[in-house]
Design a protein around this motif. Structure first.
Motif, PDB file in Angstrom:
ATOM      1  N   VAL A  19       8.601 -18.283   1.954  1.00  0.00           N
ATOM      2  CA  VAL A  19       9.556 -18.655   0.331  1.00  0.00           C
ATOM      3  C   VAL A  19      10.985 -17.509  -0.125  1.00  0.00           C
ATOM      4  O   VAL A  19      11.761 -17.867  -0.183  1.00  0.00           O
ATOM      5  CB  VAL A  19       8.824 -19.308  -0.638  1.00  0.00           C
ATOM      6  N   THR A  20      10.378 -16.059  -0.006  1.00  0.00           N
ATOM      7  CA  THR A  20      11.617 -15.733  -0.124  1.00  0.00           C
ATOM      8  C   THR A  20      12.696 -15.336   0.180  1.00  0.00           C
ATOM      9  O   THR A  20      13.577 -15.496   0.623  1.00  0.00           O
ATOM     10  CB  THR A  20      10.642 -13.686   0.517  1.00  0.00           C
ATOM     11  N   GLU A  21      12.649 -16.097   2.822  1.00  0.00           N
ATOM     12  CA  GLU A  21      13.573 -16.283   3.543  1.00  0.00           C
ATOM     13  C   GLU A  21      14.063 -17.113   3.405  1.00  0.00           C
ATOM     14  O   GLU A  21      15.246 -17.659   3.258  1.00  0.00           O
ATOM     15  CB  GLU A  21      12.945 -15.884   4.646  1.00  0.00           C
ATOM     16  N   GLU A  22      13.720 -18.181   3.207  1.00  0.00           N
ATOM     17  CA  GLU A  22      13.968 -19.494   2.170  1.00  0.00           C
ATOM     18  C   GLU A  22      15.116 -19.701   0.903  1.00  0.00           C
ATOM     19  O   GLU A  22      16.070 -19.929   1.239  1.00  0.00           O
ATOM     20  CB  GLU A  22      13.303 -20.758   2.208  1.00  0.00           C
TER      21      GLU A  22
ATOM     22  N   ALA B 242      10.041 -22.751  -7.649  1.00  0.00           N
ATOM     23  CA  ALA B 242       9.361 -23.940  -7.712  1.00  0.00           C
ATOM     24  C   ALA B 242       8.067 -24.263  -7.143  1.00  0.00           C
ATOM     25  O   ALA B 242       7.487 -24.339  -6.742  1.00  0.00           O
ATOM     26  CB  ALA B 242      10.358 -24.833  -7.076  1.00  0.00           C
ATOM     27  N   HIS B 243       7.637 -22.641  -6.219  1.00  0.00           N
ATOM     28  CA  HIS B 243       6.970 -22.775  -5.590  1.00  0.00           C
ATOM     29  C   HIS B 243       5.959 -21.312  -5.571  1.00  0.00           C
ATOM     30  O   HIS B 243       4.800 -21.367  -4.916  1.00  0.00           O
ATOM     31  CB  HIS B 243       7.077 -22.067  -3.814  1.00  0.00           C
ATOM     32  N   GLY B 244       6.099 -20.950  -6.906  1.00  0.00           N
ATOM     33  CA  GLY B 244       4.725 -20.120  -8.106  1.00  0.00           C
ATOM     34  C   GLY B 244       4.679 -19.093  -8.179  1.00  0.00           C
ATOM     35  O   GLY B 244       4.169 -18.060  -7.935  1.00  0.00           O
ATOM     36  N   PHE B 245       5.822 -18.478  -7.789  1.00  0.00           N
ATOM     37  CA  PHE B 245       5.872 -16.900  -7.044  1.00  0.00           C
ATOM     38  C   PHE B 245       7.083 -15.961  -8.132  1.00  0.00           C
ATOM     39  O   PHE B 245       8.226 -17.468  -9.246  1.00  0.00           O
ATOM     40  CB  PHE B 245       7.061 -16.893  -6.137  1.00  0.00           C
ATOM     41  N   SER B 246       7.492 -15.254  -8.316  1.00  0.00           N
ATOM     42  CA  SER B 246       8.707 -14.858  -9.234  1.00  0.00           C
ATOM     43  C   SER B 246       9.554 -14.198  -8.352  1.00  0.00           C
ATOM     44  O   SER B 246       9.285 -12.976  -7.814  1.00  0.00           O
ATOM     45  CB  SER B 246       7.408 -14.048 -10.807  1.00  0.00           C
ATOM     46  N   VAL B 247      10.321 -14.249  -9.169  1.00  0.00           N
ATOM     47  CA  VAL B 247      11.663 -12.758  -8.726  1.00  0.00           C
ATOM     48  C   VAL B 247      11.967 -11.553  -9.748  1.00  0.00           C
ATOM     49  O   VAL B 247      11.089 -11.763 -11.193  1.00  0.00           O
ATOM     50  CB  VAL B 247      13.115 -13.638  -9.340  1.00  0.00           C
TER      51      VAL B 247
END
Ligand code: MF3
Ligand code: CO
Length: 253
Positions: A125-128, A156-161
């Motif tokens: 997800v991070t690379e996307e 959208a994938h439940g991760f955070s920035v």
């Protein structure tokens, strides 16, 4: 002031970007259980010097190494050490080089052997998200369109920035204007114009976004101990759209 690069200057930035891409490819291949992050640092420094380049991070505000190597809950700026990588770890490797007066800057996060499903998804997800951000780096848009695209995909994938660290312009200096946050509303900030060169670098946590810096003064870790990933490319804004400079073929990953 944002320094725009002429076509001739962007041409001169390609070798620096290509060198960093080559080094990261070698590092990705070298990652395996038992390898230390200091081993990785040595693997990075040799080809940079061999090409007539200089490691960009070494000596920068006193930073002691060629790469940053950040394992698991370490977000960025981990200092290479005798720490051996273990199966199931993820290691973020950030590398910069100066060649012919111009900087290249790029990062990847690599699984060490088989990793958990969550870790694999975080990396994917991070690379996307990086590539969603890169797709916004075209004339007519605005700087904040990049971070907005990154944040949407990540959340959208439940991760955070991560908020405390941002991407940056790059050229004859490693850090130039503008800053490029990985979050925010679209349509804000400087207009994107041909000749800008941007280091776009989302840092994404599996848990909450908060980070803290360890007592070594460099290593940023997640406050909640969750895993973190980091991918970065140096990207030129051209009339034809974004051109990734830190890649082996000038187009894809
Ligand atoms: N890619 C990072 C950045 O753009 C690397 C900086 S590490 C440092 O800020 F040691 F040089 F600070
Ligand atoms: Co950078």
């Amino acid at each position: 002031m944002i320094v725009c690069k002429s076509a001739a200057e962007i041409q001169r930035m390609r070798p620096a970007g290509r060198l960093v891409a080559d080094v990261l490819a070698a590092l990705r291949a070298a990652v395996q259980p038992g390898v230390t992050t200091a081993d990785l640092d040595a693997i990075a420094e040799r080809p940079i010097r061999g090409a007539g380049g200089v490691p960009a991070f070494k000596g920068y505000h006193g930073y002691p190494a060629t790469i940053c190597s950040s394992v698991n809950d370490e977000v960025i700026h981990g200092i290479p050490s005798k720490r051996a990588l273990e199966e199931g770890d993820v290691v973020s490797i950030d590398c910069g080089a100066v060649l012919d007066g111009f900087y290249g800057d790029s990062a990847i996060t690599v699984p060490v052997g088989p990793v958990s499903e969550q870790a694999a998804e975080l990396l994917r997800v991070t690379e996307e998200a990086l590539h969603k951000g890169i797709a916004q780096a075209r004339p007519g848009g605005r700087i904040s369109d990049i971070g907005h695209a990154v944040q949407r995909h990540v959340e959208a994938h439940g991760f955070s920035v991560v908020r405390e660290f941002v991407g940056h312009g790059i050229g004859e200096k490693m850090h130039e204007e503008p800053q490029i946050p990985n979050y925010g509303e679209p349509g804000r900030g400087p207009r994107l114009v041909e000749g800008m060169v941007l280091a776009i670098e989302p840092m994404v946590n599996a848990g909450k976004p908060a980070v803290k810096v360890l007592k070594d003064g460099w290593t940023a870790v997640t406050r909640d101990g969750s895993l973190s990933a980091h991918f970065e490319h140096t990207v030129a804004v051209t009339a034809g759209g974004p051109e990734i400079l830190t890649t082996l073929d000038g187009k894809s990953h």
